[in-house]
Write an enzyme that holds these catalytic residues in place. Structure first.
Site, PDB file in Angstrom:
ATOM      1  N   GLU A 109       0.853  -1.196   0.000  1.00 34.58           N
ATOM      2  CA  GLU A 109       0.000   0.000   0.000  1.00 34.58           C
ATOM      3  C   GLU A 109       0.881   1.236   0.000  1.00 34.58           C
ATOM      4  OE1 GLU A 109      -3.111   0.091   2.978  1.00 34.58           O
ATOM      5  OE2 GLU A 109      -2.906   2.259   3.230  1.00 34.58           O
ATOM      6  N   GLU A 119      -2.662  11.366   3.059  1.00 33.05           N
ATOM      7  CA  GLU A 119      -3.723  11.160   4.031  1.00 33.05           C
ATOM      8  C   GLU A 119      -3.732  12.358   4.970  1.00 33.05           C
ATOM      9  OE1 GLU A 119      -4.433   6.768   5.365  1.00 33.05           O
ATOM     10  OE2 GLU A 119      -2.266   7.121   5.349  1.00 33.05           O
TER      11      GLU A 119
END
Length: 636
Positions: free
Chosen positions: A158, A163
């Site tokens: 990932e 974020e």
């Protein structure tokens, strides 16, 4: 996006030791200087500019429901495929989190991905995004290994390009992988106003994973030869965009009064030096790409004139020189007479970049655009421009100018078609009669949409020479409406003037005593229509704003660059990009915005919650209180 940690076992303890060893090795490899941009040999292989009327389902799919254990993070939202939660408008994708009961959850949102539609290995990835910010919110732009269905997480790998959580003024970049258990390595950015548009980039090759915010590197991890068991990162990945609500990382304290919360995505682009991807779409590169950003075919049909400080000039009977004045580095992308596109890093001398194209003949048409990083560190792609070479002298994006033709360019963009499509031209401050518009490639009565940054006022006239019916536009408008569609014959572009009204008191921001000197105090006062209560708004290259007084031309300034609560706000001569004179403006609803100082990260605040005329205006920690919220109202 996945933040759930595995329980520690002997294997995971061993994995942590290996991760530390890998990070130590990584730190020794981080001296190489890199830039956040496609390389000169790269090609745009996939993009979505979100300029259509709906989400392109040939590129994006929806994930629906709550996943397993709230998508592995105990998230509190239900993802849907409804237009209430994901839609395209104004040239951007909007992902909206809402407070509502749905599917057994108390919130809804959307999660889009390209799995099964577009996967790739290595390249430069960039998105321009404006993020929500409130307690409990969790937006993300990220990637997962395409083999997740067979090997599971974290063995698929990932890459979290961006974020953000809660109302923090920073973002995070993180990689997750399997190294005898879950391993992760993450870094955060510096503080900035994430609610404004910024670019988030990833450079990924067989040696490194690097992440950027506005061209500034925040993250680097070494993966060559599967260092630290990072074999996951040498296989195909797909893209994801989502907004989660609550969960293990942001926590479960959620500000329900802040909803709805939206993430806005201007574009997503993928470039590769050696194309290695799989796609089910027949149109990988968005044909509506009005920014051109790496599209190997350029911006079809665009014939705009460059903004001030960049362009292309005649340099001899067979040559022309392109230039960008405010540059750290610049790439030019160009084609001659519709031929193959050339991508070249321009020669940098001080803050100016130049590149000369040779072998031109009279009448040759050059289509070109720039990818550049300015001296403030802001990276962007320009519009596509045209230059017509004339052996006997100069040429450019417009021709045949007379004393009655205004050929200047600037921050206003006009478009032939709705949703910012078709022919495009840029306008600066000034007046543009029909001859001026025609010189920029526009026909009479041929305008359907325009982009107007906050701080400008554009008046459209139905007839030439600024006569006939009018319509005033002060923001991006994807369709000017049936009352003015394909009617415009002349245009005026002006700085807009605003009064700035406090939500709590209803009084306006005012220069005390109409003082025109440096150090003049700023207060609130009953509205009286004087210039001491009128303000210009100027957008800076990093999307902060400078607020200047109409009465004295001075800037709204935090005294002595203070970062303390209660520091006074005054008027002072405009400096050279002084951060104590730059402000982040963030809409919070009902037409009100916070005004947060770039230097101190504190907001414009009426002291003591006063409702009296003459109450002082200061800076203070931001709590989204009514005495810290302001409405900009157009005047004149």
């Amino acid at each position: 996006m996945r933040k759930q940690l595995l329980k520690k076992t002997a294997a995971s303890v061993l994995s942590l030791a290996m991760i530390v060893s890998s990070m130590t090795f990584t730190s020794l490899k981080m001296s190489k200087d890199v830039t956040a941009a496609p390389t000169t040999s790269s090609k745009m292989v996939w993009s979505d500019e979100f300029n259509g009327a709906s989400i392109d389902t040939s590129k994006w799919g929806y994930e629906i429901g709550t996943g397993s254990s709230g998508w592995g993070n105990n998230e509190q939202q239900y993802y849907t495929n409804r237009s209430d939660n994901a839609y395209v408008s104004g040239g951007a994708l909007h992902i909206r989190a809402k407070k509502e009961s749905y599917g057994g959850m108390n919130y809804t949102s959307a999660r889009l991905n390209t799995n099964g539609k577009f996967t790739f290995t290595y390249g430069y990835v960039e998105a321009r995004i404006a993020l929500p910010a409130s307690q409990g919110i969790w937006p993300a732009f990220w990637m997962l290994g395409a083999n997740i269905g067979s090997v599971g997480w974290p063995s698929c790998g990932e890459i979290d390009i961006m974020e953000a959580i809660n109302a923090e003024s920073k973002t995070y970049g993180t990689c997750h992988w399997n190294c005898n258990g879950h391993a992760e390595y993450g870094k955060s950015s510096g503080n900035f106003d994430r609610t404004q548009y910024h670019t988030y980039g990833l450079q990924w090759d067989n040696q490194y994973i690097r992440m950027f915010v506005d061209g500034n590197k925040i993250y680097e991890m070494y993966i060559e030869n599967n260092a630290g068991d990072t074999d996951e990162f040498h296989k195909p990945f797909y893209l994801l965009l989502n907004v989660a609500v609550g969960g293990n990382w942001p926590g479960f304290s959620i500000d329900n009064n802040a909803f709805p919360q939206e993430m806005k995505v201007d574009y997503v682009r993928v470039y590769q030096d050696n194309p290695s991807y799989s796609s089910s779409s027949s149109n990988n590169v968005d044909g509506n790409n009005t920014s051109s950003g790496g599209n190997s075919s350029g911006n079809s049909g665009s014939t705009s004139t460059p903004s001030n400080g960049m362009g292309m000039n005649y340099a001899g009977s067979n040559s022309a020189t392109a230039y960008v004045n405010d540059s750290k580095w610049t790439d030019i992308h160009y084609s001659v007479n519709g031929g193959g596109q050339q991508n070249v890093r321009m020669t940098q001398s001080g803050s100016k970049a130049t590149y000369t194209i040779n072998g031109l003949n009279s009448g040759d048409n050059v289509k070109y655009w720039f990818t550049y990083c300015n001296t403030s560190g802001y990276t962007r792609d320009t519009e596509a421009y045209t230059y017509t070479h004339k052996s006997g002298g100069s040429s450019g994006g417009s021709s045949g100018n007379t004393s009655n033709v205004n050929s200047s360019s600037g921050n206003i963009y006009i478009y032939q078609d709705i949703n910012y499509g078709g022919r495009v031209a840029s306008l600066g401050e000034g007046s543009y009669n029909l001859a001026s518009l025609q010189a920029k490639g526009f026909k009479n009565d041929d305008l359907s949409s325009l982009k107007v940054p906050f701080g400008y006022k554009v008046t459209l006239y139905a007839d030439d020479n600024f006569s006939g019916r009018t319509k005033v536009i002060t923001n991006d408008t994807s369709w000017i409406g049936s009352d003015f569609n394909d009617i415009t014959s002349s245009i005026k572009v002006e700085k807009a003037k605003y009064t700035i009204i406090n939500k709590h008191s209803g009084k306006v921001l005012d220069v005390s005593g109409s003082n025109t000197n440096n150090g003049a105090n700023v207060q609130q006062w009953d509205s009286n229509g004087t210039n001491a209560q009128k303000w210009y708004i100027h957008q800076n290259s990093d999307y902060s704003y400078t607020i200047t007084s109409v009465i004295n031309g001075k800037a709204l300034d935090v005294d002595a660059w203070s970062k303390n609560n209660g520091a006074n706000v005054q008027m002072w001569d405009c400096g050279n990009s002084q951060s104590n004179q730059q402000w982040w403006l963030t809409e919070v609803g009902d037409g009100y915005s916070s005004i947060i100082n770039k230097n101190s990260n504190k907001c414009l605040d009426v002291s003591g919650w006063s409702t009296a005329s003459g109450a002082n205006v200061q800076q203070y920690d931001y709590y989204q209180q009514a005495n810290q919220l302001w409405k900009f109202v157009l005047v004149d």
